[in-house]
Scaffold this motif. Structure first.
Motif, PDB file in Angstrom:
ATOM      1  N   CYS A 178     -31.132 -31.114  -2.291  1.00 48.67           N
ATOM      2  CA  CYS A 178     -29.669 -31.060  -2.147  1.00 48.67           C
ATOM      3  C   CYS A 178     -29.323 -29.932  -1.176  1.00 48.67           C
ATOM      4  CB  CYS A 178     -28.972 -30.775  -3.476  1.00 48.67           C
ATOM      5  SG  CYS A 178     -29.698 -31.561  -4.916  1.00 48.67           S
ATOM      6  N   GLY A 179     -30.108 -28.867  -1.230  1.00 52.89           N
ATOM      7  CA  GLY A 179     -29.836 -27.680  -0.414  1.00 52.89           C
ATOM      8  C   GLY A 179     -29.935 -27.954   1.075  1.00 52.89           C
ATOM      9  N   TYR A 180     -31.013 -28.624   1.531  1.00 54.48           N
ATOM     10  CA  TYR A 180     -31.119 -28.773   2.975  1.00 54.48           C
ATOM     11  C   TYR A 180     -30.117 -29.764   3.541  1.00 54.48           C
ATOM     12  CZ  TYR A 180     -34.551 -32.576   2.117  1.00 54.48           C
ATOM     13  OH  TYR A 180     -35.173 -33.706   1.687  1.00 54.48           O
ATOM     14  N   CYS A 181     -29.647 -30.711   2.742  1.00 52.38           N
ATOM     15  CA  CYS A 181     -28.609 -31.619   3.269  1.00 52.38           C
ATOM     16  C   CYS A 181     -27.205 -31.032   3.132  1.00 52.38           C
ATOM     17  CB  CYS A 181     -28.636 -32.959   2.540  1.00 52.38           C
ATOM     18  SG  CYS A 181     -29.580 -34.220   3.406  1.00 52.38           S
ATOM     19  N   HIS A 182     -26.958 -30.330   2.031  1.00 51.24           N
ATOM     20  CA  HIS A 182     -25.582 -29.874   1.784  1.00 51.24           C
ATOM     21  C   HIS A 182     -25.321 -28.448   2.281  1.00 51.24           C
ATOM     22  CE1 HIS A 182     -23.652 -33.224  -0.297  1.00 51.24           C
ATOM     23  NE2 HIS A 182     -24.849 -33.539  -0.726  1.00 51.24           N
ATOM     24  N   THR A 183     -26.214 -27.915   3.124  1.00 50.48           N
ATOM     25  CA  THR A 183     -25.971 -26.601   3.724  1.00 50.48           C
ATOM     26  C   THR A 183     -26.047 -26.765   5.234  1.00 50.48           C
ATOM     27  OG1 THR A 183     -27.069 -25.604   1.804  1.00 50.48           O
ATOM     28  CG2 THR A 183     -26.735 -24.175   3.713  1.00 50.48           C
ATOM     29  N   ASP A 184     -25.106 -26.185   5.938  1.00 47.23           N
ATOM     30  CA  ASP A 184     -25.079 -26.306   7.401  1.00 47.23           C
ATOM     31  C   ASP A 184     -26.100 -25.354   8.014  1.00 47.23           C
ATOM     32  OD1 ASP A 184     -24.548 -26.527  10.030  1.00 47.23           O
ATOM     33  OD2 ASP A 184     -22.416 -26.041   9.908  1.00 47.23           O
TER      34      ASP A 184
ATOM     35  N   GLU B 234     -26.589 -24.693  11.085  1.00 49.19           N
ATOM     36  CA  GLU B 234     -26.171 -24.163  12.393  1.00 49.19           C
ATOM     37  C   GLU B 234     -25.646 -22.729  12.303  1.00 49.19           C
ATOM     38  OE1 GLU B 234     -26.375 -25.792  15.316  1.00 49.19           O
ATOM     39  OE2 GLU B 234     -27.291 -27.568  14.407  1.00 49.19           O
ATOM     40  N   GLN B 235     -24.763 -22.511  11.351  1.00 44.26           N
ATOM     41  CA  GLN B 235     -24.042 -21.211  11.309  1.00 44.26           C
ATOM     42  C   GLN B 235     -24.924 -20.008  10.975  1.00 44.26           C
ATOM     43  OE1 GLN B 235     -20.636 -21.385  11.987  1.00 44.26           O
ATOM     44  NE2 GLN B 235     -20.462 -23.594  11.975  1.00 44.26           N
ATOM     45  N   PRO B 236     -25.818 -19.968   9.926  1.00 40.86           N
ATOM     46  CA  PRO B 236     -25.989 -20.950   8.868  1.00 40.86           C
ATOM     47  C   PRO B 236     -24.882 -20.839   7.828  1.00 40.86           C
ATOM     48  CG  PRO B 236     -27.515 -19.137   8.544  1.00 40.86           C
ATOM     49  CD  PRO B 236     -26.693 -18.809   9.764  1.00 40.86           C
ATOM     50  N   GLY B 237     -24.441 -21.987   7.346  1.00 45.18           N
ATOM     51  CA  GLY B 237     -23.308 -22.022   6.427  1.00 45.18           C
ATOM     52  C   GLY B 237     -23.712 -21.597   5.032  1.00 45.18           C
ATOM     53  N   PRO B 238     -22.722 -21.324   4.162  1.00 47.17           N
ATOM     54  CA  PRO B 238     -23.016 -20.936   2.782  1.00 47.17           C
ATOM     55  C   PRO B 238     -23.738 -22.057   2.029  1.00 47.17           C
ATOM     56  CG  PRO B 238     -20.655 -20.795   3.268  1.00 47.17           C
ATOM     57  CD  PRO B 238     -21.302 -21.391   4.461  1.00 47.17           C
ATOM     58  N   TYR B 239     -24.620 -21.643   1.122  1.00 47.90           N
ATOM     59  CA  TYR B 239     -25.463 -22.555   0.346  1.00 47.90           C
ATOM     60  C   TYR B 239     -24.628 -23.620  -0.379  1.00 47.90           C
ATOM     61  CZ  TYR B 239     -29.009 -23.882  -3.148  1.00 47.90           C
ATOM     62  OH  TYR B 239     -29.887 -24.561  -3.949  1.00 47.90           O
ATOM     63  N   LEU B 240     -24.950 -24.874  -0.129  1.00 43.09           N
ATOM     64  CA  LEU B 240     -24.360 -26.055  -0.775  1.00 43.09           C
ATOM     65  C   LEU B 240     -22.890 -26.310  -0.395  1.00 43.09           C
ATOM     66  CD1 LEU B 240     -25.988 -25.858  -4.350  1.00 43.09           C
ATOM     67  CD2 LEU B 240     -26.664 -27.353  -2.463  1.00 43.09           C
ATOM     68  N   ALA B 241     -22.374 -25.554   0.588  1.00 38.52           N
ATOM     69  CA  ALA B 241     -20.964 -25.740   0.958  1.00 38.52           C
ATOM     70  C   ALA B 241     -20.775 -26.839   1.998  1.00 38.52           C
ATOM     71  CB  ALA B 241     -20.372 -24.423   1.448  1.00 38.52           C
ATOM     72  N   GLY B 242     -21.846 -27.575   2.325  1.00 37.48           N
ATOM     73  CA  GLY B 242     -21.698 -28.778   3.162  1.00 37.48           C
ATOM     74  C   GLY B 242     -21.579 -28.496   4.636  1.00 37.48           C
ATOM     75  N   GLY B 243     -21.320 -29.577   5.399  1.00 37.58           N
ATOM     76  CA  GLY B 243     -21.097 -29.444   6.833  1.00 37.58           C
ATOM     77  C   GLY B 243     -22.303 -29.785   7.682  1.00 37.58           C
ATOM     78  N   ARG B 244     -23.448 -30.152   7.070  1.00 31.55           N
ATOM     79  CA  ARG B 244     -24.599 -30.521   7.892  1.00 31.55           C
ATOM     80  C   ARG B 244     -24.370 -31.904   8.496  1.00 31.55           C
ATOM     81  NH1 ARG B 244     -31.024 -29.803   7.247  1.00 31.55           N
ATOM     82  NH2 ARG B 244     -31.342 -30.178   9.445  1.00 31.55           N
ATOM     83  N   LYS B 245     -24.726 -31.998   9.791  1.00 39.29           N
ATOM     84  CA  LYS B 245     -24.581 -33.289  10.475  1.00 39.29           C
ATOM     85  C   LYS B 245     -25.844 -34.107  10.265  1.00 39.29           C
ATOM     86  CE  LYS B 245     -24.597 -34.567  15.256  1.00 39.29           C
ATOM     87  NZ  LYS B 245     -24.124 -34.175  16.585  1.00 39.29           N
ATOM     88  N   LEU B 246     -25.663 -35.373   9.836  1.00 37.40           N
ATOM     89  CA  LEU B 246     -26.803 -36.282   9.712  1.00 37.40           C
ATOM     90  C   LEU B 246     -26.655 -37.351  10.787  1.00 37.40           C
ATOM     91  CD1 LEU B 246     -26.798 -36.796   5.831  1.00 37.40           C
ATOM     92  CD2 LEU B 246     -28.211 -35.213   7.137  1.00 37.40           C
ATOM     93  N   PRO B 247     -27.433 -37.261  11.867  1.00 37.56           N
ATOM     94  CA  PRO B 247     -27.292 -38.220  12.951  1.00 37.56           C
ATOM     95  C   PRO B 247     -28.087 -39.495  12.652  1.00 37.56           C
ATOM     96  CG  PRO B 247     -28.889 -36.520  13.547  1.00 37.56           C
ATOM     97  CD  PRO B 247     -28.496 -36.262  12.124  1.00 37.56           C
ATOM     98  N   THR B 248     -27.410 -40.607  12.408  1.00 46.69           N
ATOM     99  CA  THR B 248     -28.098 -41.867  12.070  1.00 46.69           C
ATOM    100  C   THR B 248     -27.725 -42.929  13.106  1.00 46.69           C
ATOM    101  OG1 THR B 248     -26.366 -42.996  10.808  1.00 46.69           O
ATOM    102  CG2 THR B 248     -27.598 -41.274   9.640  1.00 46.69           C
TER     103      THR B 248
END
Ligand code: HEC
Ligand code: HEC
Length: 302
Positions: A56-62, A64-78
């Motif tokens: 859950c952590g690597y998908c729901h943490t950005d 790039e910034q790096p963003g706060p843990y589990l606060a979302g914002g990671r881009k999933l390019p599909t």
């Protein structure tokens, strides 16, 4: 009948099918007996481990910034567009601070939000559906314990035909919700390994090819994909000796889960590097053995 009438009959049938799907599409009820659950401490500790293993952590943490843990914002390019993960910290406005345990279990098992809308399968609820109520309650207890962060994610930027309403149809065709039941013909370790791979670690979400509408092609399970759902080629991990990992010994696979090093000494890159660092290297010895036994048992697909 004249051509126009056939067209009319066809349109009416379509409208009827859509109406039936809408009416039959009730949000499933979830009821949890809280007295049957372990104590809050036990749940939170187990939840922390499961959140680690499920990634859950690597998908729901950005990153790039790096963003706060589990606060979302990671881009999933599909291939269907870019999805951005939401905030799952207990912030009331931007996270899931207002959710009840039942809302959470419904999201994870049925892919339905508290408002009754459907989630895209970029959120691997298609795998998490297999987790038991108790494990989901543990994950929820842990998510409640992390710091609440106010953070809003970007809107998804998907292809024109990717439409949230359309998920009703997609789910009817391709999604079978339900807890993954142990196979009575197999031993407990194999069953634990299957649970870790399929319900928690969601290996197939990357290691199984998808059809043109993004559903897993179950006839070629674990045989990888040249394109890869996240834009990286994904190898075959079935027991094929030519294309898969049939030549790896159990010791080599178990060491790979701990270190990310293949038997030839090379290191994994990209998403799998994150999966190893963020998740699989944290498996207990017992769970590492169970996952190894299960993955080695996957039938060969060339
Ligand atoms: C492969 C990346 C990925 C992983 C791993 C993942 N998620 Fe998500 N999750 C998503 C995406 C993408 C969405 C948004 C789906 C949508 O927009 O329909 C989402 C949505 C959610 C939501 C709904 C939030 C809301 O505001 O409606 C919850 C809750 C959630 N995830 C919890 C989890 C938990 C708990 C785990 C680990 C057990 C997890 N996720 C692992 C990608 C992921
Ligand atoms: C987010 C996508 C993703 C998930 C989830 C994932 N993998 Fe991978 N995996 C990859 C990619 C990409 C590679 C190739 C890495 C490279 O090129 O170095 C890989 C490589 C591997 C390899 C090395 C194979 C070889 O021949 O080099 C093994 C073994 C493996 N994964 C097992 C697993 C298992 C078991 C799970 C579930 C617990 C899992 N993976 C979950 C994407 C993923």
């Amino acid at each position: 009948m004249r051509f126009q009438n056939w067209v009319l009959v066809f349109l009416l049938l379509m409208a009827l099918t859509i109406a039936v799907l809408y009416v039959s599409d009730k949000a499933p009820r979830v009821e949890i007996d809280r007295d049957a659950l372990p104590s809050a401490d036990v749940l939170t500790r187990r939840g922390e481990y499961l959140v680690t293993i499920a990634g859950c952590g690597y998908c729901h943490t950005d990153p790039e910034q790096p963003g706060p843990y589990l606060a979302g914002g990671r881009k999933l390019p599909t291939p269907w567009g870019d999805f951005y993960t939401p905030n799952i910290t207990p912030d009331k406005a931007s996270g899931i601070g207002n959710w009840r345990l039942e809302d959470f279990i419904r999201a994870m098992r049925f892919g339905v939000s508290p408002q009754g809308t459907h989630y895209f399968p970029a959120f691997p609820y298609t795998a998490f559906t297999g987790m038991t109520d108790e494990d989901l309650a543990a994950i929820f207890a842990y998510l409640r314990s992390v710091p609440a962060v106010e953070h809003y994610e970007q809107l998804n930027d998907t292809a024109w035909f990717v439409w949230r309403e359309g998920l009703r149809f997609w789910k009817k065709l391709y999604f079978r919700p339900g807890v993954l039941m142990p196979d009575p013909l197999k031993n407990a370790r194999w069953n634990r390994g299957r649970y870790l791979a399929e319900a928690v670690g969601h290996c197939e979400e990357c290691h199984t090819r998808r059809n043109h509408v993004g559903a897993l092609s179950r006839s070629v399970r674990y045989s990888g994909s040249r394109q890869g759902v996240l834009g990286e080629p994904v190898p075959n991990i079935s027991s094929s000796r030519r294309h898969g990992i049939g030549k790896w010994t159990e010791e080599e696979l178990s060491a790979f889960f701990r270190t990310g090093r293949r038997p030839d000494g090379s290191r994994v890159k990209g998403w799998m590097d994150e999966v190893i660092k963020g998740s699989l290297s944290h498996l207990t010895d017992e769970d590492n053995q169970a996952l190894t036994e299960y993955i080695k048992s996957i039938p060969e697909v060339d």
